[in-house]
Design an enzyme around this catalytic site. Structure first.
Site, PDB file in Angstrom:
ATOM      1  N   ARG A   4     -83.140  -2.513  74.528  1.00  0.00           N
ATOM      2  CA  ARG A   4     -82.910  -2.807  73.114  1.00  0.00           C
ATOM      3  C   ARG A   4     -81.423  -2.820  72.741  1.00  0.00           C
ATOM      4  O   ARG A   4     -80.926  -3.773  72.158  1.00  0.00           O
ATOM      5  CB  ARG A   4     -83.563  -1.722  72.228  1.00  0.00           C
ATOM      6  CG  ARG A   4     -84.886  -2.035  71.668  1.00  0.00           C
ATOM      7  CD  ARG A   4     -85.574  -0.722  71.347  1.00  0.00           C
ATOM      8  NE  ARG A   4     -85.607   0.062  72.581  1.00  0.00           N
ATOM      9  CZ  ARG A   4     -86.549  -0.070  73.505  1.00  0.00           C
ATOM     10  NH1 ARG A   4     -87.552  -0.884  73.297  1.00  0.00           N
ATOM     11  NH2 ARG A   4     -86.510   0.606  74.629  1.00  0.00           N
ATOM     12  N   THR A   5     -80.724  -1.714  73.068  1.00  0.00           N
ATOM     13  CA  THR A   5     -79.346  -1.576  72.578  1.00  0.00           C
ATOM     14  C   THR A   5     -78.469  -2.685  73.143  1.00  0.00           C
ATOM     15  O   THR A   5     -77.688  -3.315  72.434  1.00  0.00           O
ATOM     16  CB  THR A   5     -78.794  -0.181  72.949  1.00  0.00           C
ATOM     17  OG1 THR A   5     -79.721   0.797  72.474  1.00  0.00           O
ATOM     18  CG2 THR A   5     -77.447   0.072  72.335  1.00  0.00           C
TER      19      THR A   5
ATOM     20  N   HIS B 130     -75.622   8.738  69.532  1.00  0.00           N
ATOM     21  CA  HIS B 130     -76.003   7.322  69.597  1.00  0.00           C
ATOM     22  C   HIS B 130     -75.865   6.799  68.162  1.00  0.00           C
ATOM     23  O   HIS B 130     -76.851   6.545  67.472  1.00  0.00           O
ATOM     24  CB  HIS B 130     -77.433   7.216  70.107  1.00  0.00           C
ATOM     25  CG  HIS B 130     -77.841   5.843  70.527  1.00  0.00           C
ATOM     26  ND1 HIS B 130     -77.077   4.724  70.268  1.00  0.00           N
ATOM     27  CD2 HIS B 130     -78.943   5.404  71.188  1.00  0.00           C
ATOM     28  CE1 HIS B 130     -77.710   3.665  70.751  1.00  0.00           C
ATOM     29  NE2 HIS B 130     -78.840   4.051  71.313  1.00  0.00           N
TER      30      HIS B 130
ATOM     31  N   LYS C 139     -67.257  -0.032  94.334  1.00  0.00           N
ATOM     32  CA  LYS C 139     -66.237   0.031  95.396  1.00  0.00           C
ATOM     33  C   LYS C 139     -65.229   1.128  95.111  1.00  0.00           C
ATOM     34  O   LYS C 139     -64.131   1.138  95.651  1.00  0.00           O
ATOM     35  CB  LYS C 139     -65.511  -1.314  95.502  1.00  0.00           C
ATOM     36  CG  LYS C 139     -66.420  -2.475  95.850  1.00  0.00           C
ATOM     37  CD  LYS C 139     -65.606  -3.756  95.932  1.00  0.00           C
ATOM     38  CE  LYS C 139     -66.501  -4.958  96.136  1.00  0.00           C
ATOM     39  NZ  LYS C 139     -65.746  -6.211  96.001  1.00  0.00           N
TER      40      LYS C 139
ATOM     41  N   ARG D 124     -71.928   2.473  77.027  1.00  0.00           N
ATOM     42  CA  ARG D 124     -72.986   3.477  77.195  1.00  0.00           C
ATOM     43  C   ARG D 124     -72.723   4.205  78.502  1.00  0.00           C
ATOM     44  O   ARG D 124     -72.443   3.581  79.530  1.00  0.00           O
ATOM     45  CB  ARG D 124     -74.366   2.810  77.235  1.00  0.00           C
ATOM     46  CG  ARG D 124     -75.446   3.779  77.665  1.00  0.00           C
ATOM     47  CD  ARG D 124     -76.832   3.227  77.470  1.00  0.00           C
ATOM     48  NE  ARG D 124     -77.222   3.250  76.080  1.00  0.00           N
ATOM     49  CZ  ARG D 124     -78.481   3.150  75.665  1.00  0.00           C
ATOM     50  NH1 ARG D 124     -79.463   3.009  76.541  1.00  0.00           N
ATOM     51  NH2 ARG D 124     -78.779   3.188  74.384  1.00  0.00           N
TER      52      ARG D 124
HETATM   53  C1  NCD Z   1     -82.723   5.751  73.349  1.00  0.00           C
HETATM   54  C2  NCD Z   1     -81.472   6.037  74.130  1.00  0.00           C
HETATM   55  O1  NCD Z   1     -81.172   5.378  75.120  1.00  0.00           O
HETATM   56  O2  NCD Z   1     -80.800   6.952  73.697  1.00  0.00           O
HETATM   57  N1  NCD Z   1     -83.107   4.483  73.121  1.00  0.00           N
HETATM   58  C3  NCD Z   1     -82.358   3.577  72.400  1.00  0.00           C
HETATM   59  O3  NCD Z   1     -81.201   3.394  72.624  1.00  0.00           O
HETATM   60  N2  NCD Z   1     -82.991   2.881  71.424  1.00  0.00           N
HETATM   61  C4  NCD Z   1     -83.769   6.773  73.474  1.00  0.00           C
HETATM   62  C5  NCD Z   1     -84.369   7.050  74.822  1.00  0.00           C
HETATM   63  O4  NCD Z   1     -83.862   6.707  75.874  1.00  0.00           O
HETATM   64  O5  NCD Z   1     -85.436   7.690  74.789  1.00  0.00           O
END
Ligand code: NCD
Length: 317
Positions: A67-68, A147, A95, A117
């Site tokens: 999703r993100t 997040h 590497k 991320r």
């Molecule tokens: C989450 C995350 O990666 O923090 N999902 C998200 O980004 N919508 C929650 C999760 O991994 O459970």
């Protein structure tokens, strides 16, 4: 590697506007409202202008995401930016190149904004402290800490469905101990003046700092959910558990799963949320996830406008 977090002022320019977007902590109510107001203007994809034409945005995901990552990429394209996705598994990270060297190289290619991320808390702040002064960094999730774009899309979804935060009782259910989404949501809900924030989980999955977070803990689902306006359900993040903290999935569902019967204890018009990925039959029943009170796909939809707003604001457009 241990990275240092913050300070919260790291994300602000001297005049208080956003330079980076690293955490909800340190932002004011007015700043959160300004993000939601800007996002409102991006909700219709067919009316979108292209304020970021000629900007280059690099998506650096050191952890998996559906999703993100897709949401950021679509947001970047709708803003008219060049979106670059680095596949870490096939990149020079394998590497031995350090994260900062990867960033410096992409910066040399004209990267204006990095969406990052990472599984380590503070890794995104570390990048923000080391980029050139014209470069911006957004946190797309770091470890169990924050997040913030997910929190803002959650706030936008709540505002659209319920309006005034000061009248709302919100319950967050599930693996709060490992959830960066829950932490950022709690900070955002508090900053926006939410009447009551409850967290519901077995004691092994409750955060240790409930008092300073300003939340009321419950280890009984029926008590915690009664009379609430909003229910946020969370996945069990087993990949972050060092040891078994719950007996098994079916026992968890039996005690904490959001079923129709439990949903009936909340307000009749209570809204059901989940950041995804969802484990049906573990934290949430399928018929609740797909039912009329669920706004789970609306959250996904609002994520694009929210990320458009935050990126445009960081870039001063
Ligand atoms: C989450 C995350 O990666 O923090 N999902 C998200 O980004 N919508 C929650 C999760 O991994 O459970």
């Amino acid at each position: 590697m241990n990275f240092q977090v913050g300070p919260n002022s790291l994300q602000l320019n001297e005049d208080g506007t956003l330079r980076h977007f690293l955490s909800i902590e340190g932002l004011t109510r007015d700043q959160l409202v300004a993000i939601m107001d800007r996002a409102d203007g991006f909700l219709n994809p067919h009316q979108t202008k292209h304020p970021l034409t000629d900007f280059t945005i690099v998506n650096l995901f050191y952890e998996s995401s559906t999703r993100t990552r897709c949401s950021f990429e679509l947001a970047e394209k709708r803003l008219g930016a060049h979106a670059l996705n680095l596949d870490i598994k096939t990149s020079a990270s394998c590497k031995g190149e350090t994260m900062l060297d990867t960033v410096r190289n992409l910066q040399a290619m004209g990267g204006d904004l990095f969406v990052v991320r990472h599984s380590e808390v503070g890794a995104v702040d570390h990048i923000a402290r080391n980029v050139e002064s014209h470069v911006h960094v957004l946190n797309a999730g770091d470890g169990c800490r924050a997040h913030p774009t997910q929190a803002m899309l959650d706030m936008l979804t709540i505002r659209h469905n319920k309006g005034d935060f000061s009248k709302l009782r919100v319950a967050i259910v599930g693996d709060l101990l490992h959830s960066r989404v829950a932490r950022s949501d709690i900070h955002a809900l508090r900053t926006l003046g939410t009447k009551e924030i409850r967290i519901i989980a077995p004691t092994t999955l409750l955060p240790k700092d409930c008092d300073s977070l300003g939340v009321t803990p419950f280890d009984n689902m029926e008590e915690g959910i009664s009379g609430v306006d909003v229910i946020m359900t969370l996945r069990l993040q087993k990949e972050r558990m060092q040891q078994a903290l719950i007996p098994n999935d079916s026992e968890f569902y039996h005690r904490f799963g959001l079923s129709q019967a439990r949903l009936a204890l909340a307000k009749p018009d209570a809204m059901v949320m989940h950041p995804g990925p969802m484990n049906r039959g573990v934290e949430i029943a399928s018929d609740v996830a797909d039912g009329p009170q669920s706004v789970i796909l609306q959250q996904v939809n609002y994520g694009i406008a929210t990320r458009m707003a935050i990126m445009a604001m960081c870039l001063g457009r």
